[in-house]
Structures are given as structure tokens and as C-alpha cells.
Design an enzyme around this catalytic site. Structure first.
Site, PDB file in Angstrom:
ATOM      1  N   PHE A  61     -12.505   3.709  -7.961  1.00  0.00           N
ATOM      2  CA  PHE A  61     -12.079   2.348  -7.626  1.00  0.00           C
ATOM      3  C   PHE A  61     -12.641   1.867  -6.291  1.00  0.00           C
ATOM      4  O   PHE A  61     -12.809   0.680  -6.075  1.00  0.00           O
ATOM      5  CB  PHE A  61     -10.542   2.231  -7.606  1.00  0.00           C
ATOM      6  CG  PHE A  61      -9.865   3.028  -6.534  1.00  0.00           C
ATOM      7  CD1 PHE A  61      -9.515   4.343  -6.748  1.00  0.00           C
ATOM      8  CD2 PHE A  61      -9.579   2.460  -5.295  1.00  0.00           C
ATOM      9  CE1 PHE A  61      -8.892   5.094  -5.752  1.00  0.00           C
ATOM     10  CE2 PHE A  61      -8.946   3.186  -4.306  1.00  0.00           C
ATOM     11  CZ  PHE A  61      -8.611   4.514  -4.522  1.00  0.00           C
ATOM     12  N   ASP A 100       7.391  11.585   4.431  1.00  0.00           N
ATOM     13  CA  ASP A 100       6.222  10.756   4.739  1.00  0.00           C
ATOM     14  C   ASP A 100       6.771   9.406   5.212  1.00  0.00           C
ATOM     15  O   ASP A 100       7.267   8.613   4.417  1.00  0.00           O
ATOM     16  CB  ASP A 100       5.342  10.589   3.493  1.00  0.00           C
ATOM     17  CG  ASP A 100       4.136   9.674   3.737  1.00  0.00           C
ATOM     18  OD1 ASP A 100       4.096   8.994   4.785  1.00  0.00           O
ATOM     19  OD2 ASP A 100       3.229   9.639   2.877  1.00  0.00           O
ATOM     20  N   PHE A 146       1.150   9.808  -3.254  1.00  0.00           N
ATOM     21  CA  PHE A 146       0.204   8.824  -2.734  1.00  0.00           C
ATOM     22  C   PHE A 146      -1.187   9.424  -2.992  1.00  0.00           C
ATOM     23  O   PHE A 146      -1.322  10.647  -3.053  1.00  0.00           O
ATOM     24  CB  PHE A 146       0.443   8.552  -1.245  1.00  0.00           C
ATOM     25  CG  PHE A 146      -0.476   7.494  -0.705  1.00  0.00           C
ATOM     26  CD1 PHE A 146      -0.349   6.190  -1.121  1.00  0.00           C
ATOM     27  CD2 PHE A 146      -1.496   7.816   0.182  1.00  0.00           C
ATOM     28  CE1 PHE A 146      -1.228   5.209  -0.654  1.00  0.00           C
ATOM     29  CE2 PHE A 146      -2.373   6.838   0.646  1.00  0.00           C
ATOM     30  CZ  PHE A 146      -2.234   5.535   0.221  1.00  0.00           C
ATOM     31  N   THR A 147      -2.192   8.565  -3.150  1.00  0.00           N
ATOM     32  CA  THR A 147      -3.525   9.052  -3.561  1.00  0.00           C
ATOM     33  C   THR A 147      -4.012  10.221  -2.697  1.00  0.00           C
ATOM     34  O   THR A 147      -4.359  11.283  -3.216  1.00  0.00           O
ATOM     35  CB  THR A 147      -4.569   7.909  -3.490  1.00  0.00           C
ATOM     36  OG1 THR A 147      -4.429   7.265  -2.214  1.00  0.00           O
ATOM     37  CG2 THR A 147      -4.367   6.900  -4.594  1.00  0.00           C
ATOM     38  N   TYR A 202      -9.384  13.373  28.586  1.00  0.00           N
ATOM     39  CA  TYR A 202      -9.478  14.229  27.398  1.00  0.00           C
ATOM     40  C   TYR A 202      -8.183  15.017  27.229  1.00  0.00           C
ATOM     41  O   TYR A 202      -7.655  15.138  26.130  1.00  0.00           O
ATOM     42  CB  TYR A 202     -10.655  15.191  27.548  1.00  0.00           C
ATOM     43  CG  TYR A 202     -10.944  15.979  26.298  1.00  0.00           C
ATOM     44  CD1 TYR A 202     -11.799  15.462  25.316  1.00  0.00           C
ATOM     45  CD2 TYR A 202     -10.358  17.221  26.079  1.00  0.00           C
ATOM     46  CE1 TYR A 202     -12.059  16.162  24.156  1.00  0.00           C
ATOM     47  CE2 TYR A 202     -10.617  17.930  24.920  1.00  0.00           C
ATOM     48  CZ  TYR A 202     -11.463  17.401  23.962  1.00  0.00           C
ATOM     49  OH  TYR A 202     -11.713  18.107  22.825  1.00  0.00           O
ATOM     50  N   LYS A 226       0.039   2.097   9.449  1.00  0.00           N
ATOM     51  CA  LYS A 226       1.152   1.297   8.923  1.00  0.00           C
ATOM     52  C   LYS A 226       2.313   1.331   9.913  1.00  0.00           C
ATOM     53  O   LYS A 226       2.675   0.318  10.472  1.00  0.00           O
ATOM     54  CB  LYS A 226       1.617   1.845   7.564  1.00  0.00           C
ATOM     55  CG  LYS A 226       0.663   1.597   6.424  1.00  0.00           C
ATOM     56  CD  LYS A 226      -0.261   2.768   6.208  1.00  0.00           C
ATOM     57  CE  LYS A 226      -1.203   2.553   5.049  1.00  0.00           C
ATOM     58  NZ  LYS A 226      -1.160   3.656   4.109  1.00  0.00           N
ATOM     59  N   ARG A 284      -4.562  -1.701  -9.071  1.00  0.00           N
ATOM     60  CA  ARG A 284      -3.796  -0.443  -9.089  1.00  0.00           C
ATOM     61  C   ARG A 284      -3.426  -0.179 -10.546  1.00  0.00           C
ATOM     62  O   ARG A 284      -2.316  -0.378 -10.981  1.00  0.00           O
ATOM     63  CB  ARG A 284      -2.535  -0.547  -8.216  1.00  0.00           C
ATOM     64  CG  ARG A 284      -2.830  -0.614  -6.730  1.00  0.00           C
ATOM     65  CD  ARG A 284      -2.983   0.761  -6.068  1.00  0.00           C
ATOM     66  NE  ARG A 284      -4.323   1.316  -6.059  1.00  0.00           N
ATOM     67  CZ  ARG A 284      -4.795   2.090  -5.081  1.00  0.00           C
ATOM     68  NH1 ARG A 284      -4.077   2.373  -4.032  1.00  0.00           N
ATOM     69  NH2 ARG A 284      -5.988   2.612  -5.159  1.00  0.00           N
TER      70      ARG A 284
HETATM   71  C1  LIG Z   1      -1.543   4.984   3.863  1.00  0.00           C
HETATM   72  C2  LIG Z   1      -0.657   6.072   3.504  1.00  0.00           C
HETATM   73  C3  LIG Z   1      -1.003   7.406   3.735  1.00  0.00           C
HETATM   74  C4  LIG Z   1      -2.350   7.788   4.319  1.00  0.00           C
HETATM   75  O1  LIG Z   1      -2.512   7.267   5.582  1.00  0.00           O
HETATM   76  P1  LIG Z   1      -3.987   6.913   6.173  1.00  0.00           P
HETATM   77  O2  LIG Z   1      -3.719   6.530   7.571  1.00  0.00           O
HETATM   78  O3  LIG Z   1      -4.536   5.798   5.339  1.00  0.00           O
HETATM   79  O4  LIG Z   1      -4.799   8.136   6.051  1.00  0.00           O
HETATM   80  C5  LIG Z   1      -0.095   8.374   3.394  1.00  0.00           C
HETATM   81  N1  LIG Z   1       1.082   8.068   2.837  1.00  0.00           N
HETATM   82  C6  LIG Z   1       1.453   6.798   2.595  1.00  0.00           C
HETATM   83  C7  LIG Z   1       2.778   6.514   1.993  1.00  0.00           C
HETATM   84  C8  LIG Z   1       0.602   5.762   2.915  1.00  0.00           C
HETATM   85  O5  LIG Z   1       0.966   4.488   2.638  1.00  0.00           O
END
Ligand SMILES: *Cc1c(COP(=O)(O)O)cnc(C)c1O
Length: 482
Positions: free
Chosen positions: A455, A223, A132-133, A80, A266, A389
Site C-alpha cells: 500500500f 501502547d 498495529f501494522t 550528545y 502522536k 485501509r
Molecule cells: C503510529 C503508531 C505506532 C508506530 O509509531 P511510529 O512513530 O509511526 O513508528 C505504534 N502504535 C500505534 C498505535 C500507532 O498509532
């Protein structure tokens, strides 16, 4: 390094890896695909994987891991608090980004939650190249305002601009002059700008933004979720990066940023996320939120196995031959389609190939969701699952009116190192056939419409029975082929 020359002169993206574990795929007949579509309300998010041939929905958490990542997972030190696995990850992050402080989180949006809660105040402005969303949602939920200052070329479907993800620095300066630096929460740069087709920004552009931020004492946030693609494009397309190693370009970007965060779904081909900084004050402020929302400071919601995989994945991101497969395959697919007259976003970016539905099915009005119709039609004729999209990905305004999207795209993601070239050729072949028969595709309407992020879970029906016509034509042309 990127393209091995072929004697024939053909431009072929050559994989610098071999496949040692395989997963069997299914391809079901078109009649069964139609049934699956109906059950999913024609929404590709609601399809079951067993009915999908090529899953091109997203690159999130579905990139292929390397043998070294899988091997590292076996060594995970489970505890932990204070696990050796965490120490390894922290050291790798420190080495790559040159940052002293690291905060682990369970995924990218969790980092956005922590950063927004810490730095966004009601009425403060977050300036970015593009949203980003999940980023936008977190800023807005904390009372912030999102200003997108994407360079003009970023909004053009077809352009030869190498860095469509650049921020318009003049607009940033104008905003500072008008509103005052104290009202700006931070400037956020998104690497491999997701929603505009995986487009990169240049190192020069980030350097300019840094200067402005320095003059006015504004925080610069990077980011880095799609950093790998952005690194590739800087190396290939930017003069000042030509002789730099990937590691050096990464450090140059990191040195220009006050805070770096990433989704490890990613970056690093694992699952998880994290925030890095050299600023102790920011670190202490953000740190409070980690045990509350994520978990203890030495795992932050990640499993130790994923942390091991991430440590190796981050190191592999520094290797051009490990990160070029995605962009090279996407370039191949985009150029194949473009040369055959299919409307796609150019130049090719990272993340995936993007079909321009506004042009592909221009007979379908935006309020009948052309990109959703195209995504459904493509699945029907190929078993390829893409993501809408466009207008369906927007929600209605307070008065219930549709917000028509700037662009109507179908994203065909290429998860890194997952597909072979023959699979990509198959997808191209079916897209070409679909384009020749595009007049058969009709519009869509909602039958179940959630108010927020519709969506994901919304269900649609076709405005007419056009899938039957498309199925009939498919059988005429392909016989009893799957
Ligand atoms: C996917 C993504 C996020 C969010 O990441 P999650 O791991 O899906 O929460 C933030 N910024 C960018 C550019 C992304 O592609």
C-alpha cells in the site's frame, strides 16, 4: 468542558485555542488533480503535498504544536550526553506515568523493535486487543505469534458500544489454560486502537486484564501512542472516570501496566518515542538495545528540540481542553455524514473519520480494491487525501492469493488542531456529492505491486476510464468551481 452550549441548540465543537501561525493551502482544478492522481498511480501515499488541499492521510508527526512547545524548542540544550533537555523529558515522563525508568527511541516502531527483541521468543504468543501494522511485523520477525482478542463489537462497523477497543478477557483466559502462561510473551493493550477506527478500551477492561496477568505472571504492555484519545473517551464515557482528572486516569492506566511505550509522533504532538517501566530487570534488558539501534541513552535518536517539544506536549496532554479538539471534530464529522446516510464507522473514535467503502461503493468487488477506488475518487473531487485501509493494505499470501480484508475503510485522519470547522464542512459536502454519484466510481487494478507493504509504494490503474465520467459530472454540477 467539552461542549459549550449554543443557544440555537446546535452541537458545535468549539476550539479552545486560537491560530497564530498559518500555512497557505492550495486547491488546484479537478483536471490537474486527475493528472496528479495518474502520476501517483492512484495511490494517495504517492501524491505530492502541493497538489493536496486537505491532507487527511495520517495524524503522525503532523499535529499542530502549541506556542509553548515552539518556545521550548528554542531552549534546547544540545549535547550528545547528559543534556538538560533530556533530564527534563525524563522527569516529565516519570511524573506523568509514575515510572522510574525511561528509554528514549526515535519513534514508536523503534520501541516495538526493542520490546519484541527482548521479550518475544520463537513460538511465543503476543496477545493484544488489535495489532498495529509495525507492531505485528516486529513480533513476527522475532518468531512470535500475534493473537488478537478484540471484543466482538469491535468488528461491527456500526455499534453503540462505547469501548470497541476492549480485549475479550475470556479468550485470554482460555488461551492461558490451553497453552500455558509461559508461552505468552506479553499482553498488549493499544490505546485508541488505530486500525479499527481509533476506538478506545475501558479502564475496567484493563483492570480485568491486570488481574489475569497477575494470577499468571504475564507482562502487560501498554501502547500509549494514541493515549490522548483514549483518555478523553474514558473521561467522557466511563462512570468510574467521571470524577477523575486526566492526570489521575493516566496514572491509573500506567499503574496497571508493566511497560508503557509510545510514538511521540502522536502522543505529545512532537516526533520521537520512548519506553517506560518500573521494573529494573526489564529496563536493564531493554537498555542494551538503545545505543545499538537508537543512539545514546540521553537522546535515543530524537533531536533535543523535539525532546523539548515533547516534554511540553506530554504536560499539555493532561489538559482536557488540549486533547478534546480531535475527538470533538471527529465526532462532528462522523455525525454529519451519518445523519446524511453516508456509511461511516460509529461510534466516532479518535484519529479520524472512517468511510465504509464496502457499503459506499458496494458495486466494486473486494479484489478491485473498493477502498482504494474511493480514496482516489475523493481526492479527485475534493483535493482531500485519505488513506486506504482495506485489501490493498494487506499483502498476498505465500501462494500469491489475495487476502481480502475484514473491513474496507477510507481513513480521513484529523491531525490534532490543524483543520478548521469550515474545512471539515467542505470535506463533508464533497463526500455527500460523491455518495450521490457513487455509481460512477469503478474498480482498480495493480500495475506495480510490491510484495511487502504494497500500500505504501504500489501503483494502480483504473479498471475502466471512470475518473473521466466523474470529472464530467463534477463540471456539470459545480461549473468552473475548483
Ligand atoms: C503510529 C503508531 C505506532 C508506530 O509509531 P511510529 O512513530 O509511526 O513508528 C505504534 N502504535 C500505534 C498505535 C500507532 O498509532
Amino acid at each position: 468542558m467539552s461542549h459549550v452550549k449554543f443557544y440555537s441548540g446546535e452541537k458545535v465543537p468549539l476550539e479552545m485555542h486560537k491560530v497564530r501561525i498559518v500555512q497557505k493551502l492550495n486547491i488546484i482544478p479537478i483536471e490537474e488533480r486527475l493528472e496528479a492522481l495518474k502520476e501517483a498511480g492512484y495511490n494517495t501515499f504517492l501524491l505530492r503535498n502541493r497538489d493536496v488541499f486537505m491532507d487527511m492521510l495520517t495524524d503522525s508527526g503532523v499535529n499542530a504544536m502549541s506556542d509553548k512547545q515552539l518556545a521550548a524548542m528554542m531552549e534546547a540544550d544540545d549535547s550528545y550526553a547528559g543534556s538538560e533537555t533530556y533530564v527534563k523529558l525524563e522527569e516529565k515522563v516519570q511524573e506523568i506515568f509514575g515510572t522510574e525508568f525511561f528509554l528514549p527511541a526515535h519513534q514508536g516502531r523503534a520501541c516495538e523493535n526493542i520490546i519484541s527483541k527482548t521479550f518475544v521468543k520463537p513460538g511465543s504468543i503476543a496477545v493484544m486487543n488489535y495489532h498495529f501494522t509495525t507492531t505485528r511485523s516486529h513480533i513476527v520477525i522475532n518468531g512470535g505469534i500475534v493473537e488478537e482478542y478484540l471484543c466482538e463489537e469491535g468488528y461491527e462497523i456500526n455499534s453503540d458500544h462505547p469501548f470497541k477497543g476492549n480485549l475479550d478477557i475470556e479468550k485470554l483466559k482460555a488461551l492461558i489454560a490451553e497453552k500455558g502462561a509461559e508461552n505468552i510473551a506479553f499482553v498488549r493493550y493499544e490505546a485508541g486502537t488505530n486500525l479499527i477506527g481509533g476506538q478506545p478500551f475501558s479502564l475496567a477492561n484493563l483492570q480485568e486484564a491486570r488481574k489475569v496477568c497477575d494470577e499468571h505472571g504475564i507482562i502487560l504492555v501498554l501502547d500509549a501512542s494514541l493515549l490522548a484519545d483514549n483518555l478523553y473517551f474514558m473521561k467522557i464515557r466511563e462512570e468510574q472516570c467521571k470524577d477523575m482528572s486526566i492526570r489521575e486516569i493516566t496514572r491509573a492506566m500506567a499503574d496497571l501496566s508493566d511497560i508503557i511505550y509510545f510514538s511521540a509522533r502522536k502522543l505529545g504532538c512532537a516526533r520521537g518515542g520512548g519506553i517506560c517501566t518500573n521494573n529494573k530487570e526489564y529496563y536493564i534488558k531493554m537498555r542494551e538495545l538503545v545505543p545499538l539501534y537508537e543512539g545514546f541513552l540521553t537522546y535515543g535518536g530524537m533531536s533535543v528540540r523535539e525532546m523539548e517539544a515533547l516534554t511540553v506536549g506530554l504536560e499539555e496532554t493532561m489538559d482536557m481542553n488540549m486533547i478534546n479538539q480531535g475527538p470533538l471534530f471527529i465526532e462532528y464529522m462522523t455525525e454529519e455524514l451519518f445523519s446524511k446516510g453516508i456509511p461511516v464507522v460509529t461510534p466516532a473514535g479518535g484519529l479520524g473519520c472512517h468511510l465504509n467503502a464496502k457499503e459506499f461503493v458496494k458495486h466494486i468487488p473486494q479484489h478491485e480494491y473498493p477502498a482504494a477506488a474511493l480514496a482516489a475518487a475523493l481526492f479527485l473531487v475534493s483535493g482531500v487525501r485519505g488513506m486506504e485501509r482495506g485489501t490493498m493494505s494487506e499483502d498476498r499470501d505465500e501462494n500469491g492469493a489475495e487476502k481480502l480484508a475484514d473491513m474496507e475503510l477510507v481513513r480521513l485522519a484529523l491531525p490534532r488542531r490543524v483543520f478548521t470547522l469550515s474545512q471539515v464542512k467542505y470535506a463533508v459536502d464533497r463526500i455527500v456529492w460523491l455518495y450521490e454519484n457513487r455509481d460512477l466510481i469503478g474498480g482498480m487494478k495493480f500495475v506495480e505491486e510490491p510484495k511487502i507493504l504494497r500500500f505504501f509504494l504500489g501503483k494502480l490503474d483504473t479498471a475502466t476510464d471512470w475518473p473521466q465520467d466523474l470529472l464530467k459530472k463534477f463540471r456539470e454540477d459545480f461549473g468552473d468551481s475548483l
